[in-house]
Design an enzyme around this catalytic site. Structure first.
Site, PDB file in Angstrom:
ATOM      1  N   ARG B  57       0.772  -1.486   0.223  1.00 31.23           N
ATOM      2  CA  ARG B  57      -0.238   0.086   0.068  1.00 31.23           C
ATOM      3  C   ARG B  57       0.912   1.254  -0.120  1.00 31.23           C
ATOM      4  NH1 ARG B  57      -1.993  -3.393   2.217  1.00 31.23           N
ATOM      5  NH2 ARG B  57      -0.527  -3.181   3.890  1.00 31.23           N
ATOM      6  N   THR B  58       1.938   1.256   0.804  1.00 37.04           N
ATOM      7  CA  THR B  58       2.409   2.717   1.007  1.00 37.04           C
ATOM      8  C   THR B  58       3.305   2.870  -0.402  1.00 37.04           C
ATOM      9  OG1 THR B  58       2.749   2.184   3.341  1.00 37.04           O
ATOM     10  CG2 THR B  58       4.078   3.735   2.440  1.00 37.04           C
ATOM     11  N   LYS B  86      25.288  -6.058  -2.110  1.00 33.06           N
ATOM     12  CA  LYS B  86      26.732  -6.121  -2.191  1.00 33.06           C
ATOM     13  C   LYS B  86      27.800  -5.333  -1.145  1.00 33.06           C
ATOM     14  CE  LYS B  86      25.942  -5.732  -7.218  1.00 33.06           C
ATOM     15  NZ  LYS B  86      25.369  -4.613  -7.873  1.00 33.06           N
ATOM     16  N   ARG B 107      11.835   3.307   2.997  1.00 36.93           N
ATOM     17  CA  ARG B 107      11.160   2.418   3.899  1.00 36.93           C
ATOM     18  C   ARG B 107      12.628   1.323   4.182  1.00 36.93           C
ATOM     19  NH1 ARG B 107       5.906  -1.088   4.991  1.00 36.93           N
ATOM     20  NH2 ARG B 107       5.287   0.893   5.405  1.00 36.93           N
ATOM     21  N   HIS B 135       6.243   6.341  11.171  1.00 37.63           N
ATOM     22  CA  HIS B 135       5.562   6.222   9.985  1.00 37.63           C
ATOM     23  C   HIS B 135       4.555   7.273   9.677  1.00 37.63           C
ATOM     24  CE1 HIS B 135       3.971   4.605   6.208  1.00 37.63           C
ATOM     25  NE2 HIS B 135       3.228   3.403   6.634  1.00 37.63           N
TER      26      HIS B 135
END
Ligand SMILES: Nc1ncnc2c1ncn2[C@@H]1O[C@H](COP(=O)(O)OP(=O)(O)OP(=O)(O)O)[C@@H](O)[C@H]1O
Ligand SMILES: [Mg+2]
Ligand SMILES: [Zn+2]
Lengths: 154, 304
Positions: B57-58, B86, B107, B135
């Site tokens: 969703r975000t 890496k 995120r 958030h």
């Protein structure tokens, strides 16, 4: 040569007296200073009577003057401590430690999942949000750190 | 002017004025978000998406928001696609994306990751979730949902329900609601109560907060039921978990005839019965849609 009056221990010629340490925190202060180191002459007094604060600890170290980052660390453990610099038996400088508004680099964030504990090239940074008792907030993860968590790092 | 922030990292950085500005702007964005109008205000601008943790969703709502405003997006949506595998540091990865984009949405699984890169790079950074941390865009869309439904957030009575100990959305939401003088009730099993330091902060702001373990204690006197999921991992004993889970489940019968709305940050599992979905009290899908106008308003305010 004038000798200070009413000293319970032998006066020191040159060195530092850390006075008004929060009682029972002297051992943490020693740790910050890397003492005992096997050669320095150190006097420690724990839980002494203090007219100002009720009780206090005192640390006296011969032939040593503190670095500023050592004083900053002492401020975290003993925010009311007084630093006395002794030269030729006389106090030549005296000042109170001062806890700055921010603490940079000295402490690790107690949150293992904080970005500062993830192998990134970053110095820790905490805001002093309370001075008595000392409470810090991590600039990054916002986690609070109390006195027990601060002391456990020294 | 309305909005002073250069980054959107934590709801604690917002003043009430900043929040009100975004909520007002979001309202203007709704026709564009619904495709009734088109916009080119971010045309030629690029949003860099650094998603080290999966999110549907975000991520999709940020992409939709940017594209609705005429901009485009680049980036990755899981850690396997990033160069972290890496051994590249987050600092270097962010510097590189900042060379290609006009703003970054991140995120990450580590708390403080968004603040960290915002200190390093010069373009705006939006925190789309940092581990158990913040958030903020979720909180803004929650507030927007309440504002759209009730017109005024001030004076509402809001119950936060479920896992109040570990749930990051409820922590930020509680702080934000406090700015609007909202009466709050915290409904949770005793193992998952709102952290003491948050309760302390709220009381210091003279916010009325109550705590209870039963939804039935509050349901007759509340405007919003904000439901969150109780995760199995929180309970060592599976039997204990299923007992507790059942006690915090919302169903149609409980809502029958009651003047209350049900919100949820989604994904919902079984803490809200599907028989609620068709009821007028169900607002969680509308809430998910509101993520788009709110994020559009933020992008417009941040990208210069
Ligand atoms: N030469 C010395 N050797 C060892 N300790 C000393 C010496 N001179 C002073 N001190 C100690 O240093 C501390 C500060 O001494 P000072 O004479 O300034 O006391 P004070 O007037 O009580 O100061 P304060 O106001 O800081 O409490 C005391 O604990 C004192 O015993
Ligand atoms: Mg004295
Ligand atoms: Zn931290």
């Amino acid at each position: 040569m004038r000798k200070p009056k009413e000293l319970k221990v032998k006066p020191i010629k040159n060195g530092t007296v850390i006075d008004h340490i929060t009682s029972n925190k002297a051992l943490h202060v020693l740790k910050i200073l890397g003492l005992p180191d096997g050669k320095s002459r150190v006097t420690v007094a724990i839980n002494m009577e203090s007219s100002r604060y009720g009780s206090k600890d005192i640390v006296k170290v011969e032939n040593r003057e503190l670095e500023s980052n050592e004083v900053d660390q002492i401020a975290l453990i003993a925010p009311k401590a007084t630093i006395n610099i002794i030269r030729d038996y006389e106090i030549v400088e005296k000042w109170k430690v001062h806890l700055l508004d921010e603490v940079h680099g000295i402490l690790k964030c107690p949150n293992p999942n904080c970005i500062t504990n993830k192998r990134e090239p970053v110095e820790t940074r905490f805001y002093v949000i309370n001075r008595e008792p000392v409470i810090l907030r991590c600039h990054f993860c916002e986690r609070l750190m109390g006195e027990d968590e601060i002391e456990s790092q020294f | 002017m309305g909005f002073q922030l250069e980054n959107v990292i934590s709801i604690k950085d917002f003043t009430k004025k900043d929040i009100k500005f975004i909520l007002k702007e979001a309202e203007k964005m709704e026709p564009i978000a619904r495709s009734q109008k088109t916009s080119k205000i971010l045309s030629g601008k690029i949003l860099g998406m650094m998603f080290y943790e999966p999110s549907t969703r975000t991520r999709l709502s940020f992409e939709a928001s940017m594209k609705r405003l005429g901009g485009s997006v680049i980036g990755f949506s899981e850690v396997a696609e990033s160069s972290a595998t890496k051994g590249e540091t987050l600092a270097d990865a962010a510097r590189v994306v900042a060379c290609y984009a006009d703003a970054i949405v991140i995120r990450h699984n580590a708390e403080g990751a968004a603040r960290y890169i915002s200190d390093i790079i010069d373009i705006p950074v939006i925190n789309a979730g940092d581990g158990a941390g913040q958030h903020p865009t979720q909180t803004l869309l929650d507030l927007y949902t309440m504002k759209r439904i009730f017109e005024n957030i001030e004076g509402l009575k809001v119950a936060l329900i479920g896992d109040l100990k570990y749930g990051r959305t409820v922590h930020s939401l509680a702080y934000a609601l406090a700015m609007f003088n909202v009466d709050m009730v915290f409904v949770s099993p005793k193992e998952l109560k709102m952290p003491r330091d948050i309760i302390h902060d709220l009381k210091e702001q003279r916010i009325s907060v109550h705590e209870t373990t039963k939804i039935s204690d509050v349901i007759d006197d509340i405007d919003v039921l904000y439901v969150t999921r109780i995760q199995k991992e929180r309970f060592p004993d599976p039997e204990e978990y299923s007992k507790i889970k059942g006690a915090y489940r919302i169903d149609a019968k409980m809502l029958n005839g009651r003047d209350v709305i049900v919100m949820h940050p989604l994904p919902r599992v079984d803490e809200i019965s599907v028989n609620v979905d068709a009821l007028p009290q169900c607002k969680y899908f509308q809430q998910a849609f509101y993520g788009v106008p709110v994020r559009m308003a933020l992008l417009k305010a941040l990208i210069k």
